[in-house]
Design a protein around this motif. Structure first.
Motif, PDB file in Angstrom:
ATOM      1  N   ASP A  40       0.853  -1.188   0.000  1.00 45.23           N
ATOM      2  CA  ASP A  40       0.000   0.000   0.000  1.00 45.23           C
ATOM      3  C   ASP A  40       0.892   1.243   0.000  1.00 45.23           C
ATOM      4  N   PRO A  41       0.967   1.960  -1.111  1.00 49.82           N
ATOM      5  CA  PRO A  41       1.901   3.092  -1.173  1.00 49.82           C
ATOM      6  C   PRO A  41       1.534   4.258  -0.262  1.00 49.82           C
ATOM      7  N   LEU A  42       0.316   4.262   0.249  1.00 49.64           N
ATOM      8  CA  LEU A  42      -0.036   5.351   1.170  1.00 49.64           C
ATOM      9  C   LEU A  42       0.388   5.035   2.594  1.00 49.64           C
ATOM     10  N   THR A 155      -0.849   7.785  -9.948  1.00 46.69           N
ATOM     11  CA  THR A 155      -0.583   6.376 -10.247  1.00 46.69           C
ATOM     12  C   THR A 155       0.376   5.779  -9.209  1.00 46.69           C
ATOM     13  N   GLN A 156       1.262   6.625  -8.648  1.00 52.38           N
ATOM     14  CA  GLN A 156       2.129   6.127  -7.555  1.00 52.38           C
ATOM     15  C   GLN A 156       1.263   5.739  -6.367  1.00 52.38           C
ATOM     16  N   GLU A 157       0.258   6.582  -6.114  1.00 57.52           N
ATOM     17  CA  GLU A 157      -0.617   6.384  -4.943  1.00 57.52           C
ATOM     18  C   GLU A 157      -1.373   5.061  -5.017  1.00 57.52           C
ATOM     19  N   ILE A 158      -1.668   4.603  -6.248  1.00 59.70           N
ATOM     20  CA  ILE A 158      -2.481   3.382  -6.363  1.00 59.70           C
ATOM     21  C   ILE A 158      -1.637   2.157  -6.751  1.00 59.70           C
ATOM     22  N   ASN A 373       7.011   7.115   5.201  1.00 62.64           N
ATOM     23  CA  ASN A 373       6.345   5.825   4.992  1.00 62.64           C
ATOM     24  C   ASN A 373       5.055   5.939   4.189  1.00 62.64           C
ATOM     25  N   SER A 374       5.081   6.860   3.245  1.00 66.10           N
ATOM     26  CA  SER A 374       3.935   7.047   2.369  1.00 66.10           C
ATOM     27  C   SER A 374       4.444   7.714   1.098  1.00 66.10           C
TER      28      SER A 374
END
Ligand code: SF4
Length: 519
Positions: A40-42, A155-158, A373-374
Motif C-alpha cells: 500500500d503506497p499510502l 498512479t504512484q498512490e495506487i 512511509n507514504s
C-alpha cells in the motif's frame, strides 16, 4: 548495512517487489537499494519515528538531500523575488482552489460533460483497486504488453505499475527521475524530484546495473546520463500504443487536461500513442480556463525555480488525425471525499504538488521522503496521508504523521496556494487525541496531566521554579544538560540538550526588581 536492510524488508513484509539479492549486491556497487515497493503506497507499515530512525542512518542520502534542497530553494527564492505580485497570485490561487472545493460535485459534473462532449470517455473510481481495474481492462483490450507513462503521483498512490506488472504488462516510466526510481526498485522520496535522494554517481551505477542498453564508458555528468536515458526511452516512445498520464489541472468549463513538465517526455507520451489514459485525483480541478494564468506562474517557480515549465501540454478530448485517437479519463477519489468532509482538513486538497513545502521543511531536509512511509512525504504528506486513510487510531502507523513537524510555519510561507499546514497539523493532532481517549493513560497523558496541575496554579509554578534550581549543578561548562538516564527525561534528552535553568526564576527577578524600585 545490508543486514539492516534485509531486516527492514522482512519487518515491512515487502510485497511484491522485494529487495532481491541483486539489489543487495548493488549496495557494493555504489548504490544502496532505496525503499522497497510496499503493498500500500499510502501506508508503508512503519511509524514516522521508525522511518526517521532508518533514514537518519543513511548519511549519503542526507548529504544528497541537503545539497539538492538548498539548490532548489535558492532558485525558487530568486524567481519569487522577481515577481512584484507574488502575494496577490498566492491569494488568487488560494481563492480559486477554495472555491473549487466548495463546489466540487457540480464542477466535476461539468468537467465530465465537457470531456465527453469532446470525445473523451470518463470513468469514476472510488479507490485504488477500481482505478487500477478500469485502466487494466482498457489496456488489455488493446492487446499490448507494455505502456509508457508520464510521471504521475496519482498512479504512484495506487501502485499502478505493480498492478500491471502482476498481470504481465510493463509500465515504463519516462520521466528521468522517475525512471531512476523505477530501475532501482525504489519508492520516490519527493513529489517533484522523486530521485532527490540519489547523487549522479549512484545514478550512473544504477543505469549500468539496470539499463540494458546503457552506453559503455558512460560518465556521470548530468548531460551524459540524460543522453543515455533519452536514447533508451526513444525506442519506448516510438513503439508504445498506450500511454498513461496524470494531470496537473483539469479545467471544468472546457473539459481540458494539462501536464506541466521539464523534459518533453510528457509531450511524447501525450501525442505519440494511439490511446491515452489519464488518472486524475478529483481535487485537481479548476473552474475556468483563465485560472491557468495564475497557476502557470506559481507552479514552475515553486517547484523547480523556473519562470515557466519548458513543456506545458493541454488536451481536450480527441481530435481526428492529431494525437491519441482514444482518450480515457479516470477520476480517482481514494479518500479525497473523506478529506473534503473536514472543513479544516480539506484545505489540504488545494495542493498543486509543487514540493516547495518539502524543500523548506527542516524535518524533511534531515529525514528525507522515505521516513514518512507514504508516497506523499514532507509537510503536505503529514496532513494529506492520514486524512486520505482516515488514520487517527494510535495503532495505525500513518496516524503519527501529524507529529512529524516542529510547527515552525516555513511550509505555510512557501506554499503557493497558502495551505495553512501548521494549523491543519494541530487540528489533526487534536483529532488524534480525541479519537484515542480512554483506556490506559500513556506516559505522555500522565505527564501532561501533571504539567497542567503545575501550570494551572501560580503557587505551584513558583514552587516548580524553585525546585529546578539544583539542576544547574548537573549542567556542563557550556551551561547545557545532556543525557539524563531517568524515565521520561531520557526520551527527551536522548536526542537534545536542554539549557541549564537560570540562577533566578522570572518570578524571583520580578520580586527583586519591585523591591529595588520601592527602596
Ligand atoms: S502543500 Fe503547498 S507547498 Fe506543499 S506541495 Fe502542496 S502546493 Fe506545494
Amino acid at each position: 548495512m545490508i543486514d539492516s536492510l534485509r531486516n527492514l524488508a522482512t519487518k515491512l513484509k515487502i510485497n511484491p517487489s522485494e529487495w532481491s539479492e541483486k539489489d543487495l549486491e548493488a549496495a557494493e556497487l555504489g548504490w544502496y537499494p532505496g525503499h522497497p515497493i510496499p503493498e500500500d503506497p499510502l501506508r508503508w507499515g512503519q511509524t514516522f519515528q521508525e522511518g526517521a530512525h532508518e533514514t537518519l542512518r543513511n548519511t549519503q542520502m542526507r548529504r544528497n538531500l541537503g545539497y539538492a534542497t538548498t539548490k532548489i530553494r535558492t532558485k525558487r527564492g530568486t524567481r519569487v523575488d522577481e515577481m512584484p505580485d507574488w502575494q496577490a497570485l498566492r491569494d488568487a490561487a488560494s481563492n480559486i482552489k477554495r472555491n473549487t472545493m466548495a463546489h466540487l460535485p457540480e464542477l466535476l459534473e461539468q468537467f465530465e460533460a465537457n470531456v465527453t462532449a469532446r470525445g473523451g470517455i470518463v470513468h469514476w473510481a472510488r479507490d485504488a483497486e477500481e482505478a487500477n481495474q478500469i485502466a487494466y481492462s482498457i489496456i488489455k483490450e488493446k492487446n499490448v504488453d507494455e505502456v509508457v507513462k508520464v510521471k504521475s503521483m496519482a498512479t504512484q498512490e495506487i501502485n499502478f505499475n505493480e498492478y500491471l506488472a502482476k498481470r504481465g504488462i510493463q509500465a515504463w516510466e519516462t520521466d528521468l527521475a522517475e525512471m531512476i526510481v523505477q530501475l532501482s526498485n525504489d519508492m520516490p522520496s519527493h513529489v517533484v524530484v522523486p530521485a532527490i535522494h540519489r547523487n549522479r554517481a549512484e545514478v550512473k551505477a544504477i543505469f549500468e546495473a539496470r539499463m540494458g542498453d546503457a552506453p559503455p564508458n558512460m560518465g556521470n555528468e548530468p548531460r551524459e546520463l540524460a543522453m543515455a536515458a533519452r536514447a533508451h526511452l526513444r525506442k519506448k516512445f516510438l513503439s508504445a500504443k498506450v500511454a498513461i498520464s496524470g494531470s496537473n489541472m483539469g479545467i471544468a468549463e472546457t473539459g481540458t487536461l494539462s501536464v506541466f513538465e521539464s523534459e518533453g517526455n510528457g509531450r511524447m507520451c501525450l501525442t505519440l500513442p494511439e490511446t491515452l489514459i489519464t488518472i486524475m485525483g478529483i481535487e485537481k480541478l479548476v473552474p475556468r480556463y483563465q485560472d491557468i494564468e495564475v497557476f502557470s506562474q506559481l507552479l514552475p517557480r515553486s517547484a523547480t525555480g523556473e519562470r515557466m515549465n519548458p513543456y506545458t501540454s493541454f488536451w481536450t478530448g480527441v481530435t481526428p488525425g492529431d494525437g491519441p485517437q482514444e482518450f480515457h479519463l479516470i477520476l480517482l477519489d481514494n479518500g479525497r471525499s473523506k478529506v473534503l468532509a473536514d472543513p479544516v482538513g480539506r484545505e489540504a486538497l488545494k495542493c498543486i504538488r509543487c514540493g516547495a513545502c518539502m524543500n523548506i521543511c527542516p524535518v524533511y531536509q534531515h529525514v528525507g521522503g522515505h521516513a514518512y512511509n507514504s508516497v506523499y512525504p514532507g509537510p503536505i504528506g503529514a496532513i494529506l496521508t492520514p486524512q486520505l486513510l482516515g488514520a487517527f487510531d494510535h495503532h495505525d502507523p500513518a496516524s503519527t504523521l501529524p507529529f512529524a513537524s516542529s510547527l515552525c510555519g516555513a511550509c505555510y510561507e512557501a506554499c503557493p496556494v497558502q495551505i495553512d499546514i501548521p494549523t491543519i497539523l494541530v487540528h489533526l493532532r487534536h483529532r488524534y487525541t480525541e479519537e484515542n481517549r480512554g483506556g490506559i493513560p500513556s506516559i505522555w497523558d500522565v505527564g501532561m496531566k501533571a504539567t497542567s496541575k503545575i501550570m494551572g496554579s501560580g503557587k505551584n509554578m513558583a514552587a516548580a521554579g524553585k525546585a529546578i534550581h539544583p539542576a544547574r549543578l548537573i549542567a556542563g561548562s557550556d551551561r547545557k544538560i545532556g543525557h539524563i538516564p531517568l524515565p521520561i527525561a531520557q526520551n527527551w534528552t536522548h536526542v537534545r540538550d536542554i539549557p541549564a535553568p537560570p540562577a533566578q526564576s522570572f518570578r524571583e527577578w520580578w520580586k527583586a526588581r519591585d523591591k529595588e524600585e520601592q527602596e
